[in-house]
Every structure is written in structure tokens, then in C-alpha cells.
Design a protein around this motif. Structure first.
Motif, mmCIF file in Angstrom:
data_model
loop_
_atom_site.group_PDB
_atom_site.id
_atom_site.type_symbol
_atom_site.label_atom_id
_atom_site.label_comp_id
_atom_site.label_asym_id
_atom_site.label_seq_id
_atom_site.Cartn_x
_atom_site.Cartn_y
_atom_site.Cartn_z
ATOM 1 N N ILE A 1 -16.176 -0.770 14.691
ATOM 2 C CA ILE A 1 -16.613 0.629 14.630
ATOM 3 C C ILE A 1 -15.746 1.501 15.529
ATOM 4 O O ILE A 1 -15.384 2.623 15.172
ATOM 5 C CB ILE A 1 -18.107 0.750 15.003
ATOM 6 N N ALA B 1 -11.725 1.233 14.036
ATOM 7 C CA ALA B 1 -11.424 1.677 12.669
ATOM 8 C C ALA B 1 -10.909 3.111 12.584
ATOM 9 O O ALA B 1 -9.930 3.359 11.861
ATOM 10 C CB ALA B 1 -12.649 1.487 11.780
ATOM 11 N N PRO B 2 -11.505 4.074 13.282
ATOM 12 C CA PRO B 2 -10.977 5.441 13.168
ATOM 13 C C PRO B 2 -9.530 5.587 13.653
ATOM 14 O O PRO B 2 -8.805 6.456 13.173
ATOM 15 C CB PRO B 2 -11.925 6.270 14.047
ATOM 16 N N PRO C 1 -15.360 3.497 9.734
ATOM 17 C CA PRO C 1 -15.961 2.676 10.787
ATOM 18 C C PRO C 1 -17.282 2.025 10.369
ATOM 19 O O PRO C 1 -17.569 0.894 10.778
ATOM 20 C CB PRO C 1 -16.167 3.645 11.941
ATOM 21 N N TRP D 1 -16.561 -1.080 7.997
ATOM 22 C CA TRP D 1 -16.030 -2.219 8.739
ATOM 23 C C TRP D 1 -17.058 -2.762 9.726
ATOM 24 O O TRP D 1 -17.127 -3.970 9.971
ATOM 25 C CB TRP D 1 -14.722 -1.846 9.436
ATOM 26 N N GLY D 2 -17.875 -1.882 10.309
ATOM 27 C CA GLY D 2 -18.910 -2.339 11.233
ATOM 28 C C GLY D 2 -19.960 -3.197 10.550
ATOM 29 O O GLY D 2 -20.340 -4.261 11.045
#
Length: 91
Positions: free
Chosen positions: A24, A27-28, A34, A37-38
């Protein structure tokens, strides 16, 4: 419940949470979603982490996590097969 069992259960919950938080937060930085992927990191932990690392250009670490994930899945399936075989022979 024994203290040792609690520790293993605790670690089994903490590791996916830590991986999800890492994904999280990271990812950005790589223009990735985020939340996606989280959630995937929480559900599939090391396999997701390996794929994420590959997608973000960290190929060596990514392949290591993917290989270890696949090996652990194969080992788990083999162990289940051995247990079933033992149970079937005992009957």
C-alpha cells in the motif's frame, strides 16, 4: 491454547499485514493501485510480493519470492499427499 500455538498464529496474521502495508505504501511510488496490491498482498502474501517486485523492476527479488512461493505450494501439496497416503494405508 498453548503459548507456542498462539505465537505461530500471530505470526501467520502479522506477515500478510506487513506485506499488505508495504505494498500500500510503495505502490503509489510506481503508479500502481495501492488498494489492489494491498488486498492481493494480504490474500496471497509472498506470491503477490514477488509479482509486484517484478512489475516494479526489482527482478531478482521478485523471482526469489515467486520461486519460494511456488516451492512452498508444491511442498504443501506433497505433504498433504503423504498424509492422505498414510491415512489410507492405516485403514
Amino acid at each position: 491454547m498453548t503459548e507456542g500455538g498462539f505465537t505461530i498464529e500471530f505470526i501467520g496474521l502479522i506477515v500478510p499485514i506487513v506485506v499488505a502495508i508495504f505494498l500500500i505504501m510503495d505502490a503509489p511510488k510506481h503508479d500502481k493501485n495501492p488498494w489492489l496490491w494491498g488486498v492481493l498482498g494480504f490474500l496471497f502474501t509472498f506470491l503477490t510480493l514477488g509479482i509486484y517486485l517484478l512489475k516494479t523492476g526489482r527482478k531478482v527479488a521478485g523471482w526469489i519470492f515467486i520461486a519460494l512461493s511456488i516451492l512452498s505450494i508444491i511442498a504443501t501439496i506433497a505433504l498433504i499427499g503423504v498424509v492422505i497416503a498414510i491415512i489410507m494405508n492405516a485403514v
